[in-house]
Scaffold this active site. Structure first.
Site, PDB file in Angstrom:
ATOM      1  N   TYR A 245      36.471  21.336  -5.260  1.00  0.00           N
ATOM      2  CA  TYR A 245      35.523  21.786  -6.289  1.00  0.00           C
ATOM      3  C   TYR A 245      36.222  21.843  -7.643  1.00  0.00           C
ATOM      4  CZ  TYR A 245      31.854  24.545  -8.529  1.00  0.00           C
ATOM      5  OH  TYR A 245      30.853  24.969  -9.362  1.00  0.00           O
ATOM      6  N   PHE A 374      28.192  21.500 -15.191  1.00  0.00           N
ATOM      7  CA  PHE A 374      29.222  20.488 -14.913  1.00  0.00           C
ATOM      8  C   PHE A 374      29.856  20.847 -13.588  1.00  0.00           C
ATOM      9  CE2 PHE A 374      33.524  19.213 -14.369  1.00  0.00           C
ATOM     10  CZ  PHE A 374      33.712  18.020 -15.032  1.00  0.00           C
ATOM     11  N   GLU A 375      29.882  19.908 -12.668  1.00  0.00           N
ATOM     12  CA  GLU A 375      30.587  20.129 -11.406  1.00  0.00           C
ATOM     13  C   GLU A 375      31.057  18.777 -10.902  1.00  0.00           C
ATOM     14  OE1 GLU A 375      28.593  23.763  -8.776  1.00  0.00           O
ATOM     15  OE2 GLU A 375      27.563  21.857  -8.847  1.00  0.00           O
ATOM     16  N   ILE A 376      32.271  18.731 -10.392  1.00  0.00           N
ATOM     17  CA  ILE A 376      32.703  17.567  -9.621  1.00  0.00           C
ATOM     18  C   ILE A 376      33.143  18.137  -8.284  1.00  0.00           C
ATOM     19  CG2 ILE A 376      34.382  15.701  -9.402  1.00  0.00           C
ATOM     20  CD1 ILE A 376      34.441  15.452 -12.422  1.00  0.00           C
ATOM     21  N   HIS A 411      27.318  29.212  -6.289  1.00  0.00           N
ATOM     22  CA  HIS A 411      28.362  28.227  -5.968  1.00  0.00           C
ATOM     23  C   HIS A 411      29.752  28.857  -6.111  1.00  0.00           C
ATOM     24  CE1 HIS A 411      25.689  24.484  -7.002  1.00  0.00           C
ATOM     25  NE2 HIS A 411      25.184  25.232  -6.046  1.00  0.00           N
TER      26      HIS A 411
END
Ligand SMILES: Nc1nc2c(ncn2[C@@H]2O[C@H](COP(=O)(O)OP(=O)(O)OP(=O)(O)O)[C@@H](O)[C@H]2O)c(=O)[nH]1
Ligand SMILES: *[C@@H]1O[C@H](CO)[C@@H](O)[C@H](O)[C@H]1NC(C)=O
Ligand SMILES: [Mg+2]
Length: 553
Positions: A245, A374-376, A411
């Protein structure tokens, strides 16, 4: 046609000017031209500095204590690339997509985000885009979006049964709950669609066929901006470093949007027998660490530094000694209250008021969350049995409508609960902004490379307008610990690292090499130690409470 234009222009022309006025006008025009040229040259110069990679570190900046100037790297987390590399356009790609939920009406903002990410990253890497919507995308949306990338675009519909709340919920109750949040002025609280969006992103998102078809996703939102060039493949690097994450911004949540999220989570942890890992301290604030016979005197002071804590112990021990003296003189107390450097403890309270109790087992949510626009991340992290059980648990709890639980705190709490510290990544090198808040790192001194576009529409000439200098500025290229590649920040940008630093500071602390899980504070032990020091001080001829004995060897 031309003649008419000519005629119009003549009609618009100035009335006769006196010669003095003519001279003044000429002067004015030349002034404008000269300043244009000057600004332009400075701009080209500043650009050239980046491109040549001649930036040198400037150590006079050493006094700058801002978070943004600090080195936040540790053994377990550091930027995958400090400065630029030459993008490897031929390397194998990861199993990944760039995913954006959007409405047809947001097309303009969707394009803004796409153009920015394509320019700064995807022109070299060509990852496919996925667009999701709870309604059907219209033709204009589909055609326009496709024109803004060389990569493949897929369009998905979120079916009503995945988007809407469970029909078993009493609709009256649902409506009332959501409306009452509007009355209490909870940001977005009274927008049913916002609640649905948060719920979707918390659970259903990952189960969508266009998301679960990939091992990785990069979440993008309409109206976001990227400021630095991302010259490496973040998915591949995540894989290589066993990360699951990644985020760019970490800030505190509004308490009133999630008052009972943490206690619900603790219930879930207990019910499912989850063993939290080392990342748990990212979100959980622990209380009840003070132990020992006099622990009750220090309950509110768990947060103070070790040396302040010892000051408190010293004060209490001194007081206890004075009060137990058989023939105590008035002077004893006076010395203590007037001359002692520990006197200020009387005036200053270190205890923060604890007005909002979401404590449970002596733990409390610190409200920190990774900004999820924003998340990768790995898709399977959120498709795991544990995460899906967590989502179902939260869904049954009703917090998605009773309160305004956001997908970001959910999350964040989930990854802190299910992962170990090593599996999280701070993309500090990715400059990013959404709405008013954002991050734009300093450039890595001496590690810049010339920009080379992969497609003509991204060539620098296209972006060379004189006006861009008023919108952008290169961040301090000589700053210590810069990590960015060719970052250009908006003029007047205030970085969240410097202006909203609580959570990123805490993150850096938990990720740091010398981080240790917080141990109990044993007051008995500290009292013994301080008592010995007081005895020694008195033997040397000192007076009780006269000086802080902290510096005594
Ligand atoms: N298709 C669709 N997308 C939605 C809906 N609600 C929200 N979204 C998407 O989710 C994104 C986030 O919603 P916003 O209302 O902007 O929430 P936010 O980003 O937390 O709030 P801001 O800080 O004001 O931007 C939007 O930009 C949309 O792309 C909806 O009802 N339908
Ligand atoms: C990509 O990942 C998904 C999900 O793990 C998997 O089902 C799919 O087969 C993968 N595709 C390729 C090309 O490896
Ligand atoms: Mg938004």
């Amino acid at each position: 046609m031309l003649q008419r234009l000519h005629y119009r222009l003549r009609r618009l022309s100035f009335p006769r000017l006196t010669s003095l006025r003519r001279v003044l006008l000429l002067l004015f025009i030349s002034l404008v031209v000269i300043s244009y040229l000057l600004v332009h040259i400075t701009y080209i110069r500043s650009r050239k500095n980046f491109d040549d990679g001649i930036d040198k570190p400037d150590f006079k900046n050493k006094a700058d204590k801002r978070m943004g100037m600090k080195d936040l790297s540790s053994k377990i987390d550091f930027p995958f690339q400090v400065g630029c590399r030459v993008p490897d356009v031929d390397a194998p790609r990861a199993n990944a997509s760039l995913v954006m939920l959007a409405r047809n009406s947001e097309l303009e903002d969707v394009i803004k985000s796409m153009d920015s990410l394509e320019r700064h990253f995807n022109q070299w890497f060509n990852y496919p885009w996925v667009f999701l919507n709870d309604e059907a995308f219209d033709e204009v949306f589909i055609e326009t979006v496709q024109r803004h990338t060389h990569a493949k675009c897929d369009f998905g519909r979120v079916s009503p049964d995945k988007w809407n709340f469970n029909p078993d919920i009493d609709p009256e109750f649902l409506k009332e709950s959501i409306e009452s949040q509007g009355d209490r002025k909870i940001m977005y609280g009274n927008m049913e669609s916002y609640h649905k969006m948060c719920r979707f992103y918390s659970g259903e998102f990952f189960k969508h066929p266009l998301v679960r078809r990939n091992e990785w996703y990069w979440r993008v939102e309409p109206d976001v901006q990227f400021f630095c060039d991302i010259t490496y493949d973040p998915f591949i690097e995540m894989e290589k470093h066993k990360k699951k994450y990644g985020f760019t911004v970490a800030i505190t949540e509004i308490f009133y949007s999630v008052p009972s999220l943490f206690s619900a989570t603790k219930n879930f942890i207990q019910e499912r027998g989850i063993q939290v890992g080392t990342a748990w301290e990212l979100v959980a604030k622990k209380y009840g660490r003070v132990i020992g016979e006099h622990a009750h005197e220090y309950r509110d002071y768990e947060e103070v530094s070790k040396s302040k804590f010892e000051d408190l112990v010293e004060r209490n021990l001194n007081l206890r000694r004075i009060l137990s003296k058989p023939n105590k003189a008035d002077n004893d107390l006076r010395v203590f209250t007037e001359a002692s450097p520990v006197r200020d403890i009387f005036e200053e309270s270190y205890a923060k008021p604890n007005l909002f109790h979401d404590k449970f087992d002596d733990e409390e949510y610190n409200l920190c969350h990774f900004w999820s626009n924003f998340e990768i991340a790995r898709t399977d992290l959120f498709l795991s049995d544990d995460y899906q059980a967590y989502f179902d648990f939260l869904e049954n709890d009703g917090g998605f409508y009773r309160e305004r639980w956001g997908d970001a705190p959910i999350h964040s709490i989930a990854v802190s609960m299910l992962l170990s510290r090593e599996e999280l990544h701070y993309f500090r090198d990715i400059g990013y902004k959404h709405t008013t808040m954002g991050h734009c790192p300093n450039n890595a001194p001496g590690k810049q490379l010339p920009y080379k576009a992969a497609y003509p529409e991204f060539s620098p000439q296209k972006d060379n307008s004189i006006f861009s200098i008023f919108k952008k500025s290169s961040p301090d290229a000589t700053a210590r610990n810069g990590v960015g590649c060719r970052c250009e920040c908006p003029v007047g940008h205030k970085d969240y690292e410097d202006f909203s630093s609580t959570c990123i500071k805490h993150f850096a602390y938990v990720m740091s090499d010398d981080f240790k899980e917080q141990k109990p504070i044993d007051v008995d032990k500290i009292e013994n130690k301080v008592n010995e020091k007081i005895d020694r001080y008195l033997k040397l001829g000192g007076k009780l409470g006269e000086h802080s004995i902290k510096n005594l060897q």
